[in-house]
Design a protein around this motif. Structure first.
Motif, PDB file in Angstrom:
ATOM      1  N   ALA A  50       0.817  -1.217   0.000  1.00 36.09           N
ATOM      2  CA  ALA A  50       0.000   0.000   0.000  1.00 36.09           C
ATOM      3  C   ALA A  50       0.847   1.262   0.000  1.00 36.09           C
ATOM      4  N   SER A  51       1.880   1.280   0.840  1.00 35.70           N
ATOM      5  CA  SER A  51       2.717   2.474   0.965  1.00 35.70           C
ATOM      6  C   SER A  51       4.114   2.064   1.428  1.00 35.70           C
ATOM      7  N   GLN A  62      -7.636   1.304   4.573  1.00 29.66           N
ATOM      8  CA  GLN A  62      -7.887   2.543   3.833  1.00 29.66           C
ATOM      9  C   GLN A  62      -6.965   2.654   2.617  1.00 29.66           C
ATOM     10  N   MET A  63      -5.683   2.320   2.819  1.00 36.51           N
ATOM     11  CA  MET A  63      -4.705   2.376   1.722  1.00 36.51           C
ATOM     12  C   MET A  63      -5.059   1.388   0.611  1.00 36.51           C
ATOM     13  N   LEU A 115      -5.645   1.863   8.888  1.00 35.65           N
ATOM     14  CA  LEU A 115      -4.810   2.577   7.918  1.00 35.65           C
ATOM     15  C   LEU A 115      -4.515   1.722   6.693  1.00 35.65           C
ATOM     16  N   LYS A 135      -6.142   1.981  -3.337  1.00 39.59           N
ATOM     17  CA  LYS A 135      -5.433   1.329  -4.456  1.00 39.59           C
ATOM     18  C   LYS A 135      -6.348   0.368  -5.219  1.00 39.59           C
ATOM     19  N   MET A 194       4.298   2.550   5.351  1.00 37.80           N
ATOM     20  CA  MET A 194       3.143   2.090   6.136  1.00 37.80           C
ATOM     21  C   MET A 194       3.478   0.858   6.975  1.00 37.80           C
TER      22      MET A 194
END
Length: 340
Positions: free
Chosen positions: A191-192, A263-264, A260, A268, A195
């Motif tokens: 995702a990040s 949400q990510m 979190l 995506k 993260m």
């Protein structure tokens, strides 16, 4: 844990090994750091009993296999400049990722992890669940391949949730929980970029809170949970709220990193992956809740005059602070966010 100066030395070498891997600018340097980390953890594992000796041998064999495969893949990547090796080089990243996943204990390379955890003391188990994952995960984040990693995420979350259903050992329960959380960390990585570090820090804090309590009361099996805490209901509540927080139940701080990541993943458009992970987490919550219900519903005799024994105890105060952070932090963070 540190009953000799040699163990303190090995502990600092363990930290140094991870630092070398994280700060290395070449694959050979990273491999060297992983080896230093491995060879310093084995003396820490050994507590002069049969189970810890068996666990350290299993750990050494699996880590040595992973290191050999990693070194082979690194050598192949250096040879990839030659025209003959071009076809082989496409599989290099997958081989490197597989060896690092074996080192961290992600499914389907998890076969050694619960057995090794079963033979360790709680403090060593905490190191294995948290610190020993930093270096492999950092290296995976450099070369993570999309489809292969997604497959590993799904298998890790499924294995971690279903594997913990029929466990009576708390260390194995924590091991399967760790495999499940590892799947979430890899998803956070997808995702990040940063993260997974946020998720990892929350997971490390919650694991520390639980292992501190288990170690303090010398708990290793589920039936000890039912027979303990005659003295204080506060202790009982602290333990089980920490368990539910680790499982990711919404009012507690353990839900925040999951929130979190979800949400990510939604941003995506990875809806199927997010759904599988959320459903599997509900299964882990089920076996945590099963522990809590059994311990709360089965009432045992209590001696009220022994409660004061705990109140002035330093470890009791530490557990109280950790449990307070674990339980109420999400509410405090939400309030701060609202007012800002």
């Amino acid at each position: 844990m540190f009953n000799s100066s040699a163990k303190i030395m090995f502990f600092f070498i363990l930290i140094t090994g991870t630092m070398i891997t994280v700060s290395s600018n070449s694959w050979l340097g990273a491999w060297m750091g992983l080896e230093i980390n491995l060879l310093s953890f084995i003396p820490l594992m050994n507590n002069n009993n049969l189970m810890s000796t068996e666990a350290s041998l299993k750990y050494f064999l699996t880590q040595a296999l992973a290191s050999a495969v990693l070194l082979f893949a690194i050598m192949m990547s250096y040879l990839s400049n030659f025209p003959i090796m071009q076809e082989i080089s496409t599989y290099n990243n997958m081989i490197i990722t597989s060896s690092l996943l074996l080192k961290s204990g992600a499914a389907p390379f998890h076969f050694w992890f619960p057995n090794v955890m079963e033979g360790l003391s709680w403090m060593n188990a905490l190191i294995l669940m948290t610190w020993q994952k930093i270096a492999p995960l950092m290296l995976i984040s450099y070369i993570a391949q999309n489809y292969f990693i997604i497959l590993v995420i799904i298998t890790s979350t499924i294995t971690g949730s279903l594997g913990g259903l029929n466990q009576t050992s708390l260390r194995k329960l924590m091991a399967f929980s760790s495999i499940n959380h590892l799947g979430w960390m890899l998803a956070a990585m997808q995702a990040s970029e940063s993260m997974w570090l946020i998720y990892f820090s929350f997971y490390s804090f919650l694991s520390f809170s639980l292992t501190f309590m288990f170690n303090n009361f010398k708990m290793f099996h589920i039936n000890q949970l039912f027979n303990s805490f005659f003295e204080s209901k506060i202790l009982k509540f602290m333990l089980f709220l920490n368990l539910l927080s680790l499982g990711g139940l919404p009012p507690f701080i353990g839900f925040l990193p999951k929130w979190l990541v979800i949400q990510m993943l939604v941003l995506k458009s990875q809806y199927i992956l997010m759904t599988i992970m959320t459903v599997m987490t509900l299964i882990t919550l089920f076996f945590y809740l099963r522990l809590c219900f059994a311990a709360f519903m089965l009432n045992y005799h209590e001696n009220n005059w022994t409660i004061n024994m705990f109140i002035n105890n330093t470890s009791f105060k530490t557990m109280l602070i950790l449990s307070f952070i674990s339980t109420f932090s999400l509410i405090l963070v939400s309030l701060v966010y609202l007012f800002l």
